[in-house]
Motif scaffolding. Structure first.
Motif, PDB file in Angstrom:
ATOM      1  N   PHE A   1      70.638 -16.749 -60.964  1.00 38.07           N
ATOM      2  CA  PHE A   1      69.283 -16.184 -61.040  1.00 38.07           C
ATOM      3  C   PHE A   1      68.301 -16.348 -62.345  1.00 38.07           C
ATOM      4  CE2 PHE A   1      70.644 -12.952 -57.714  1.00 38.07           C
ATOM      5  CZ  PHE A   1      69.598 -13.853 -56.496  1.00 38.07           C
TER       6      PHE A   1
ATOM      7  N   PRO B   1      72.721 -15.792 -56.474  1.00 40.65           N
ATOM      8  CA  PRO B   1      71.831 -15.997 -55.512  1.00 40.65           C
ATOM      9  C   PRO B   1      72.785 -16.453 -54.336  1.00 40.65           C
ATOM     10  CG  PRO B   1      71.404 -17.364 -57.178  1.00 40.65           C
ATOM     11  CD  PRO B   1      72.754 -16.475 -57.787  1.00 40.65           C
ATOM     12  N   THR B   2      72.815 -16.005 -53.020  1.00 45.00           N
ATOM     13  CA  THR B   2      73.308 -16.284 -51.992  1.00 45.00           C
ATOM     14  C   THR B   2      72.990 -17.982 -51.741  1.00 45.00           C
ATOM     15  OG1 THR B   2      71.556 -15.899 -50.309  1.00 45.00           O
ATOM     16  CG2 THR B   2      73.304 -14.055 -50.939  1.00 45.00           C
TER      17      THR B   2
ATOM     18  N   PRO C   1      73.525 -17.771 -42.049  1.00 50.86           N
ATOM     19  CA  PRO C   1      74.036 -16.663 -41.018  1.00 50.86           C
ATOM     20  C   PRO C   1      73.423 -15.524 -41.311  1.00 50.86           C
ATOM     21  CG  PRO C   1      75.639 -18.100 -42.251  1.00 50.86           C
ATOM     22  CD  PRO C   1      74.461 -18.519 -42.865  1.00 50.86           C
ATOM     23  N   THR C   2      73.597 -14.602 -40.388  1.00 50.57           N
ATOM     24  CA  THR C   2      72.868 -13.205 -40.418  1.00 50.57           C
ATOM     25  C   THR C   2      73.625 -12.690 -41.694  1.00 50.57           C
ATOM     26  OG1 THR C   2      75.061 -12.356 -38.993  1.00 50.57           O
ATOM     27  CG2 THR C   2      72.867 -12.911 -37.843  1.00 50.57           C
ATOM     28  N   GLY C   3      72.801 -11.843 -42.195  1.00 55.19           N
ATOM     29  CA  GLY C   3      73.322 -10.989 -43.600  1.00 55.19           C
ATOM     30  C   GLY C   3      73.412 -11.721 -44.830  1.00 55.19           C
TER      31      GLY C   3
ATOM     32  N   LEU D   1      65.209 -12.199 -49.104  1.00 56.84           N
ATOM     33  CA  LEU D   1      64.994 -12.381 -50.655  1.00 56.84           C
ATOM     34  C   LEU D   1      64.533 -13.872 -50.989  1.00 56.84           C
ATOM     35  CD1 LEU D   1      64.990 -11.229 -53.697  1.00 56.84           C
ATOM     36  CD2 LEU D   1      67.574 -12.467 -53.860  1.00 56.84           C
TER      37      LEU D   1
ATOM     38  N   GLU E   1      62.640 -14.807 -38.452  1.00 55.92           N
ATOM     39  CA  GLU E   1      63.287 -14.908 -36.799  1.00 55.92           C
ATOM     40  C   GLU E   1      62.463 -15.895 -36.022  1.00 55.92           C
ATOM     41  OE1 GLU E   1      66.156 -13.385 -36.678  1.00 55.92           O
ATOM     42  OE2 GLU E   1      65.879 -11.884 -38.350  1.00 55.92           O
TER      43      GLU E   1
ATOM     44  N   ARG F   1      77.584  -7.779 -43.224  1.00 57.13           N
ATOM     45  CA  ARG F   1      76.713  -8.226 -44.031  1.00 57.13           C
ATOM     46  C   ARG F   1      76.838  -8.119 -45.464  1.00 57.13           C
ATOM     47  NH1 ARG F   1      72.231  -8.796 -40.996  1.00 57.13           N
ATOM     48  NH2 ARG F   1      70.496  -8.676 -42.340  1.00 57.13           N
ATOM     49  N   ALA F   2      76.293  -9.329 -46.247  1.00 59.69           N
ATOM     50  CA  ALA F   2      76.285  -9.295 -47.818  1.00 59.69           C
ATOM     51  C   ALA F   2      77.703  -9.486 -48.144  1.00 59.69           C
ATOM     52  CB  ALA F   2      75.357  -8.144 -48.233  1.00 59.69           C
TER      53      ALA F   2
END
Ligand SMILES: Nc1ncnc2c1ncn2[C@@H]1O[C@H](COP(=O)(O)OP(=O)(O)OP(=O)(O)O)[C@@H](O)[C@H]1O
Length: 532
Positions: free
Chosen positions: A134, A159-160, A181-183, A188, A285, A468-469
């Motif tokens: 970041f 960061p993802t 992927p979801t989550g 962000l 989405e 998630r996360a």
């Protein structure tokens, strides 16, 4: 013999000495850009490589459509974007030129390694380098401290993968379609560059729009946006029912507007809302937004966002080929960012299929799970609002702290159901697909597909409410005889995300999925007139 340029830049093993001859052919700046393009292609996934091998005929068709328009949907085409190079060649003399090129290749190698590490696949020309961390938001992009502080306060340390790549893409002014992927932190990934690009609050009208398929998701995104914008004076507005009935929205003071397509269309059509200054448009989405029924509204909104320098982006956890093809033809010089494999479930979810025999069997299996092993919070999906009411009635008999959400409830009731579940006041939330997408319930331990989902995408989004996360989660899918023809489709999603599936299911023939909502026996054990 002409060497394939991809071969030249095969990641970190490039032997410059050995291929000095080939190297010399890539002298000028134009070629530098080609090489950056090619190196990004190098990092494409197996899925993308498959695309590269589609029959020539098919590819030709794609190429034709890429230069043409999509019937009824030609609005994205006017966009301009400034291609941005990651590594600027600063030196101009011969020595300096060489030095600059060397540094560029090193940077390309570093980018390739980072993308590989995080399973990020990109395609498109001149793709900006992914973020290392970041802190790079400040050093590379001059991010203001309020935003970095907010990111830190939210507890986000790294960061993802989607954030690493999509943020620099959008900050470089490039259009983007992203699938992760979801989550995995897509919100962000589009809100952060949006806040950075807008810089500060302004009275110049609406400058950014985020479209979400449901009111619940729009409300959640507004909250997330406000959290990230804390300390700045941005006006961030959710298009509520009250706002859309305002007779004149031409002077609405708002920097960022979050809405469903229908409400925004009404605001533009009937309430004089002006979107001509919008610089940044996100379709969250996006595959849901491109579904039949919504596409006209999207088209209308996108046309209203007539600013020629607008940057548009599409985000989703599922990106079917038809949406991608549409996006390819309508977006300008867009970069495609895929994390992992396209259209797969999050790998942190343990997925299980359970044969329940009959409707009665499902209720028994559910009761048994509650008695034995289910660890709340649990989210249960059914296929219709009638069935949601019925199941709610049954769980009430068992004194389970459950709430229910479906489209027959008022907005306030729907919000309360979600809030109670979030706050832990209820342990079980029974829902229709209305909350299957995007809703972020942090601690959901288990998702139960009480009714078999009606598509692979619905399955991926439903189960994605857990795990998630980076947390782990569980998903249980009940099936009956009626669902067996579609089992293989779900089994494929399961195996693609590393779950085991019995071999007899994998041996079933794959059925082309039509919306699968069979007529099911009532869930309720009560007489009909007692169901709320
Ligand atoms: N860098 C990060 N580090 C840790 N957690 C993060 C990070 N970024 C986002 N999160 C958290 O991850 C969770 C999921 O994020 P988000 O809702 O944006 O996912 P998504 O990819 O949009 O999912 P979906 O496809 O279901 O909409 C949220 O609780 C969010 O606060």
């Amino acid at each position: 013999m002409e060497r394939d340029p991809l071969f030249l830049f095969a990641g970190i093993h490039f032997n410059r000495k050995k291929f000095a001859g080939d190297f010399a052919r890539f002298r000028d700046n134009k070629e530098r850009i080609d090489l950056v393009e090619n190196s990004s292609l190098l990092e494409t996934s197996a899925v993308e490589r498959e695309e590269a091998t589609v029959p020539a005929k098919k590819r030709k068709r794609k190429a034709v459509s890429a230069s043409g328009t999509v019937e009824g949907f030609s609005v994205f085409k006017s966009s301009k974007s400034a291609p941005t190079s990651v590594v600027e060649l600063k030196e101009t003399d011969e020595d300096g030129h060489l030095k600059g090129r060397k540094e560029m290749y090193r940077q390309m190698e570093r980018d390739a390694i980072l993308r590989k590490k995080h399973n990020v696949h990109v395609s498109g020309s001149n793709v900006p380098s992914p973020l290392q961390d970041f802190a790079e938001l400040r050093t590379r992009f001059k991010c203001k401290s309020y935003l970095l502080r907010n990111i830190a306060e939210l507890g986000f340390k790294e960061p993802t993968p989607i954030q690493r790549q999509a943020i620099p893409v959008l900050l470089s002014g490039r259009e983007c379609f992203a699938c992760a992927p979801t989550g995995s932190g897509k919100t962000l990934a589009f809100v952060c560059p949006m806040l950075m690009k807008l810089k500060h609050a302004s009275k110049e009208g609406i400058r950014a729009v985020i479209l979400c398929p449901t009111k619940e998701l729009a409300a959640q995104t507004t909250r997330e946006c406000r959290k990230l914008a804390r300390g700045n004076k941005f006006r961030i507005k959710l298009m509520t029912k009250a706002l859309v009935t305002n007779p004149d929205l031409s002077k609405l003071r708002c920097d960022i507007l979050i809405s469903t397509p229908l409400r925004l269309r009404l605001a533009i059509k009937n309430r004089k809302m002006n979107l001509s200054r919008v610089e940044y448009l996100v379709l969250d989405e996006s595959d849901k937004l491109f579904e039949l029924g919504l596409v006209k509204q999207i088209d209308f909104v996108v046309k209203a966002c007539s600013n020629p320098s607008i940057v548009r982006s599409l985000f989703s956890a599922t990106l079917p080929d038809y949406v991608e093809e549409l996006a390819r033809t309508i977006m300008h010089d867009a970069i495609r960012v895929i994390v992992g494999r396209k259209n797969t479930a999050s790998e942190s979810i343990k997925q299980k299929l359970v044969f329940a025999g009959s409707e009665e069997g499902k209720l028994l299996a559910l009761r048994q799970s509650f008695a034995e092993s289910l660890n709340p919070p649990v989210l249960i999906f059914v296929q219709s609002k009638e069935r949601a009411k019925e199941l709610y009635g049954e769980l009430a008999l068992d004194n389970i702290r459950a709430s229910v959400i479906h489209s027959d409830l008022s907005q306030v009731q729907r919000e309360n159901a979600v809030d109670d579940f979030r706050a832990g006041k209820t342990w079980v939330l029974i829902a229709t697909d209305v909350i299957a997408r995007g809703m972020d319930f942090k601690g959901v331990n288990c998702v139960i597909n009480y009714d078999f989902p009606d598509s692979a995408a619905a399955y991926i989004h439903r189960i994605g409410r857990s795990g998630r996360a980076g947390r782990s989660g569980e998903a249980i899918t009940f099936y009956t005889e009626d669902d067996i023809p579609y089992l293989r489709n779900i089994a494929n999603v399961m195996t693609a995300s590393g779950c085991e599936v019995p071999s007899w299911i994998m041996a079933l023939t794959k059925t082309k999925w039509k919306k699968h909502r069979p007529k099911r026996e009532s869930i309720s054990t009560k007489p009909k007139d007692e169901i709320a």
